[in-house]
Motif scaffolding. Structure first.
Motif, PDB file in Angstrom:
ATOM      1  N   THR A  85       0.803  -1.227   0.000  1.00  0.00           N
ATOM      2  CA  THR A  85       0.000   0.000   0.000  1.00  0.00           C
ATOM      3  C   THR A  85       0.839   1.282   0.000  1.00  0.00           C
ATOM      4  OG1 THR A  85      -1.627  -1.250   1.269  1.00  0.00           O
ATOM      5  CG2 THR A  85      -1.961   1.120   1.100  1.00  0.00           C
ATOM      6  N   GLY A  86       1.791   1.366   0.912  1.00  0.00           N
ATOM      7  CA  GLY A  86       2.609   2.581   0.982  1.00  0.00           C
ATOM      8  C   GLY A  86       3.375   2.837  -0.299  1.00  0.00           C
ATOM      9  N   ASP A  87       3.829   1.753  -0.933  1.00  0.00           N
ATOM     10  CA  ASP A  87       4.540   1.887  -2.205  1.00  0.00           C
ATOM     11  C   ASP A  87       3.602   2.347  -3.320  1.00  0.00           C
ATOM     12  OD1 ASP A  87       7.112   0.723  -1.234  1.00  0.00           O
ATOM     13  OD2 ASP A  87       5.824  -1.032  -0.934  1.00  0.00           O
ATOM     14  N   THR A  88       2.377   1.858  -3.277  1.00  0.00           N
ATOM     15  CA  THR A  88       1.378   2.289  -4.271  1.00  0.00           C
ATOM     16  C   THR A  88       1.121   3.785  -4.155  1.00  0.00           C
ATOM     17  OG1 THR A  88       0.300   0.120  -4.247  1.00  0.00           O
ATOM     18  CG2 THR A  88      -1.009   1.985  -5.043  1.00  0.00           C
ATOM     19  N   ILE A  89       0.946   4.240  -2.919  1.00  0.00           N
ATOM     20  CA  ILE A  89       0.702   5.671  -2.681  1.00  0.00           C
ATOM     21  C   ILE A  89       1.861   6.497  -3.238  1.00  0.00           C
ATOM     22  CG2 ILE A  89       0.437   7.445  -0.889  1.00  0.00           C
ATOM     23  CD1 ILE A  89      -0.844   5.188   0.862  1.00  0.00           C
ATOM     24  N   GLU A  90       3.074   6.053  -2.935  1.00  0.00           N
ATOM     25  CA  GLU A  90       4.263   6.773  -3.392  1.00  0.00           C
ATOM     26  C   GLU A  90       4.377   6.747  -4.910  1.00  0.00           C
ATOM     27  OE1 GLU A  90       9.130   6.807  -2.617  1.00  0.00           O
ATOM     28  OE2 GLU A  90       7.901   5.121  -1.928  1.00  0.00           O
ATOM     29  N   TRP A  91       4.073   5.595  -5.527  1.00  0.00           N
ATOM     30  CA  TRP A  91       4.163   5.451  -6.992  1.00  0.00           C
ATOM     31  C   TRP A  91       3.278   6.484  -7.688  1.00  0.00           C
ATOM     32  CZ3 TRP A  91       1.614   4.507 -11.552  1.00  0.00           C
ATOM     33  CH2 TRP A  91       2.342   3.953 -12.620  1.00  0.00           C
ATOM     34  N   PHE A  92       2.030   6.591  -7.211  1.00  0.00           N
ATOM     35  CA  PHE A  92       1.109   7.540  -7.851  1.00  0.00           C
ATOM     36  C   PHE A  92       1.453   8.988  -7.519  1.00  0.00           C
ATOM     37  CE2 PHE A  92      -1.542   3.728  -8.372  1.00  0.00           C
ATOM     38  CZ  PHE A  92      -1.937   3.898  -9.693  1.00  0.00           C
ATOM     39  N   GLU A  93       1.887   9.240  -6.287  1.00  0.00           N
ATOM     40  CA  GLU A  93       2.248  10.622  -5.918  1.00  0.00           C
ATOM     41  C   GLU A  93       3.424  11.132  -6.741  1.00  0.00           C
ATOM     42  OE1 GLU A  93       2.813  10.836  -1.689  1.00  0.00           O
ATOM     43  OE2 GLU A  93       0.660  11.163  -1.319  1.00  0.00           O
ATOM     44  N   LYS A  94       4.392  10.257  -7.025  1.00  0.00           N
ATOM     45  CA  LYS A  94       5.542  10.651  -7.853  1.00  0.00           C
ATOM     46  C   LYS A  94       5.104  11.044  -9.260  1.00  0.00           C
ATOM     47  CE  LYS A  94       9.478   8.175  -5.840  1.00  0.00           C
ATOM     48  NZ  LYS A  94      10.421   7.034  -6.028  1.00  0.00           N
ATOM     49  N   ARG A  95       3.955  10.554  -9.654  1.00  0.00           N
ATOM     50  CA  ARG A  95       3.431  10.837 -11.000  1.00  0.00           C
ATOM     51  C   ARG A  95       2.270  11.815 -10.959  1.00  0.00           C
ATOM     52  NH1 ARG A  95       5.875   6.345 -10.203  1.00  0.00           N
ATOM     53  NH2 ARG A  95       7.181   5.405 -11.824  1.00  0.00           N
ATOM     54  N   GLY A  96       2.187  12.565  -9.861  1.00  0.00           N
ATOM     55  CA  GLY A  96       1.237  13.673  -9.767  1.00  0.00           C
ATOM     56  C   GLY A  96      -0.166  13.316  -9.327  1.00  0.00           C
ATOM     57  N   VAL A  97      -0.369  12.094  -8.829  1.00  0.00           N
ATOM     58  CA  VAL A  97      -1.713  11.684  -8.384  1.00  0.00           C
ATOM     59  C   VAL A  97      -1.710  11.502  -6.868  1.00  0.00           C
ATOM     60  CG1 VAL A  97      -3.543   9.965  -8.543  1.00  0.00           C
ATOM     61  CG2 VAL A  97      -2.175  10.527 -10.570  1.00  0.00           C
ATOM     62  N   GLU A  98      -2.407  12.384  -6.178  1.00  0.00           N
ATOM     63  CA  GLU A  98      -2.487  12.292  -4.718  1.00  0.00           C
ATOM     64  C   GLU A  98      -3.712  11.462  -4.341  1.00  0.00           C
ATOM     65  OE1 GLU A  98      -2.675  15.216  -0.782  1.00  0.00           O
ATOM     66  OE2 GLU A  98      -2.533  16.078  -2.810  1.00  0.00           O
ATOM     67  N   LEU A  99      -3.523  10.563  -3.372  1.00  0.00           N
ATOM     68  CA  LEU A  99      -4.614   9.707  -2.911  1.00  0.00           C
ATOM     69  C   LEU A  99      -5.098  10.157  -1.535  1.00  0.00           C
ATOM     70  CD1 LEU A  99      -3.208   6.181  -3.892  1.00  0.00           C
ATOM     71  CD2 LEU A  99      -4.592   7.733  -5.274  1.00  0.00           C
ATOM     72  N   LYS A 100      -6.335   9.814  -1.214  1.00  0.00           N
ATOM     73  CA  LYS A 100      -6.906  10.136   0.104  1.00  0.00           C
ATOM     74  C   LYS A 100      -7.507   8.874   0.708  1.00  0.00           C
ATOM     75  CE  LYS A 100     -11.423  11.329  -1.832  1.00  0.00           C
ATOM     76  NZ  LYS A 100     -12.560  12.249  -1.815  1.00  0.00           N
ATOM     77  N   ILE A 101      -7.556   8.845   2.037  1.00  0.00           N
ATOM     78  CA  ILE A 101      -8.123   7.708   2.764  1.00  0.00           C
ATOM     79  C   ILE A 101      -9.516   8.083   3.257  1.00  0.00           C
ATOM     80  CG2 ILE A 101      -7.842   6.131   4.706  1.00  0.00           C
ATOM     81  CD1 ILE A 101      -4.847   6.787   4.662  1.00  0.00           C
ATOM     82  N   GLU A 102     -10.500   7.230   2.983  1.00  0.00           N
ATOM     83  CA  GLU A 102     -11.857   7.449   3.488  1.00  0.00           C
ATOM     84  C   GLU A 102     -12.037   6.701   4.807  1.00  0.00           C
ATOM     85  OE1 GLU A 102     -14.850   7.038   0.448  1.00  0.00           O
ATOM     86  OE2 GLU A 102     -14.053   8.856  -0.502  1.00  0.00           O
ATOM     87  N   ASP A 103     -13.150   6.975   5.488  1.00  0.00           N
ATOM     88  CA  ASP A 103     -13.363   6.441   6.836  1.00  0.00           C
ATOM     89  C   ASP A 103     -13.301   4.915   6.892  1.00  0.00           C
ATOM     90  OD1 ASP A 103     -13.632   8.977   7.771  1.00  0.00           O
ATOM     91  OD2 ASP A 103     -15.821   8.979   7.791  1.00  0.00           O
ATOM     92  N   ASP A 104     -13.704   4.253   5.811  1.00  0.00           N
ATOM     93  CA  ASP A 104     -13.715   2.789   5.801  1.00  0.00           C
ATOM     94  C   ASP A 104     -12.391   2.189   5.331  1.00  0.00           C
ATOM     95  OD1 ASP A 104     -13.801   3.420   3.134  1.00  0.00           O
ATOM     96  OD2 ASP A 104     -15.709   2.419   2.717  1.00  0.00           O
ATOM     97  N   GLY A 105     -11.378   3.046   5.105  1.00  0.00           N
ATOM     98  CA  GLY A 105     -10.059   2.561   4.719  1.00  0.00           C
ATOM     99  C   GLY A 105      -9.808   2.551   3.220  1.00  0.00           C
ATOM    100  N   ARG A 106     -10.860   2.704   2.417  1.00  0.00           N
ATOM    101  CA  ARG A 106     -10.655   2.715   0.961  1.00  0.00           C
ATOM    102  C   ARG A 106      -9.893   3.979   0.561  1.00  0.00           C
ATOM    103  NH1 ARG A 106     -16.209   2.376  -1.886  1.00  0.00           N
ATOM    104  NH2 ARG A 106     -16.694   3.879  -0.244  1.00  0.00           N
ATOM    105  N   MET A 107      -9.080   3.854  -0.485  1.00  0.00           N
ATOM    106  CA  MET A 107      -8.300   4.993  -0.947  1.00  0.00           C
ATOM    107  C   MET A 107      -8.648   5.338  -2.387  1.00  0.00           C
ATOM    108  SD  MET A 107      -4.578   4.456   0.828  1.00  0.00           S
ATOM    109  CE  MET A 107      -4.197   6.183   0.507  1.00  0.00           C
TER     110      MET A 107
END
Length: 404
Positions: A85-107
């Protein structure tokens, strides 16, 4: 004329694009192509998460993450230590896509649009010289003299390394079976239950926030929110159960019984509570005074099913009625008569037998330079972004293996 590429990826979906971008980024000199059978790729990404794209789930411990995979739990533990998961977040952020976490854990992407993910893949593919060849439905592929020969509806190709990332595709499974791979027959996973029952027929939209559900005569069990729908029942408690029991329920032709504990108490503890209510709420109507934080409309249907009249007051309840109500609250039996697909996100259990895959590289144990990523393998997950995380992880490891 035969076209030559260093790497060909069959399947223009999430795993295919991810792998192609990673390979091309690490090896700019390699000629990489993605073969997509349709006129556009990433169609599943587009509809996922209701059009928002549930990219992954905020679970950061591999041993916890794997528990969301009815098929693949053991095999994915090692891969998740390499990329999760953390690597996925970093992969997309490096390419300009920021992710957010919702209350149920979905991103999800902060934009709340799956188009953000699609644009990222298309832009990165163009940036790194990945060729996307649309309308190239694969007819056959075979290994000849150490090279893979692929015949499509538009052209023939040769490549040293072949990656299959086609998801649940019966045509590709058939071709792989002809090569010698074992295919576990596909059956639906992640589906809702069709139920016709007087207790729920008139209350669609009602949510019981925390229930326990068992499939009668089995060990299959789940817990969580339950949604009553026009056709029966849905929400995480049902979807999780459908995924883990997918093979069993297919064998039963989707006709079985479930037992629901709406209040997550034992029948005896429930009876004790009801007896207390009988004293404390003596003059009040049982029908009108919902207990255990249950939605009022659901409570009323369970009361009626317990042979309790609308006008009956708590003080008037007899022993039989108390026992019937306790059973409706803790051991309610419902007959399931079929299934319905969960939105557009059709997921199947089935695919390439996991014993035939090297999970350190996601390479076939039967054929050198044949790799797999995503749901073409017999791996599937519950709803919540977990199927995509498998796609990202397997694609990353394939790219890493090829690049080394």
């Amino acid at each position: 004329m035969m076209k030559m590429y260093d790497i060909i990826i069959v399947g223009g979906g999430a795993a295919g694009f991810f792998a192609a971008i990673d390979i091309a980024e690490q090896n700019p000199s390699l000629k990489v192509a993605v073969l997509e059978r349709g006129s556009e790729g990433l169609t599943k990404v587009k509809v996922s998460g209701g059009g928002r794209c549930n990219v992954t789930h905020a679970e950061f411990i591999p041993s916890e993450l794997v528990q969301n995979y009815p098929r693949g739990e053991k095999e994915l533990l090692g891969p998740f230590h390499q990329f999760m998961t953390g690597d996925t977040i970093e992969w997309f952020e490096k390419r300009g896509v920021e992710l957010k976490i919702e209350d149920d854990g979905r991103m999800f992407p902060v934009s709340n649009s799956s188009q953000t993910i699609i644009d990222c893949f298309l832009n990165e593919s163009k940036k790194h010289g990945v060729e996307i060849l649309y309308n190239h439905a694969v007819k056959t592929f075979q290994n000849e003299n150490g090279l893979w020969k692929i015949e499509t509806s538009e052209a023939d190709f040769l490549t040293e390394k072949l990656v299959i990332a086609t998801g649940s595709n019966s045509k590709i499974w058939s071709l792989l079976e002809n090569l010698g791979h074992t295919i576990s027959p596909p059956v639906p996973s992640l589906f809702t239950f069709n139920i016709k029952d007087v207790r729920i027929n008139d209350i669609p939209g009602v949510v019981a926030s925390n229930v326990e559900i068992h499939i009668v005569d089995t060990d299959f069990y789940s817990e969580g929110p339950l949604l009553i729908t026009h056709w029966g029942m849905s929400a995480p408690a049902i979807l999780k159960l459908s995924a883990f029991a997918a093979l069993e329920l297919a064998e039963r032709n989707y006709k079985f019984r479930i037992e629901i504990n709406f209040i997550r108490k034992s029948v005896n503890d429930c009876l004790d509570c009801l007896k207390d209510f009988k004293n404390e709420l003596a003059k009040k109507s049982v029908f009108k005074s919902a207990q255990f934080d249950l939605p009022k409309r659901l409570w009323q249907q369970l009361v009626l099913a317990s042979e309790i009249d609308i006008e009956t007051r708590w003080a008037e309840l007899n022993k039989k009625q108390l026992e019937l109500l306790a059973n409706q609250l803790t051991h309610a039996i419902f007959n399931v008569i079929g299934k319905s697909t969960f939105k557009e996100e059709f997921v199947t259990a089935g695919g390439i037998d996991l014993k035939e895959i090297n999970f350190k590289t996601f390479e076939s144990k039967l054929f050198k330079n044949l790799y797999f990523a995503g749901e073409v393998l017999n791996i599937d997950a519950v709803t919540g972004g977990f199927n995509f995380q498998n796609a990202w992880t397997s694609a990353f490891i394939v790219a890493k293996s090829i690049s080394q």
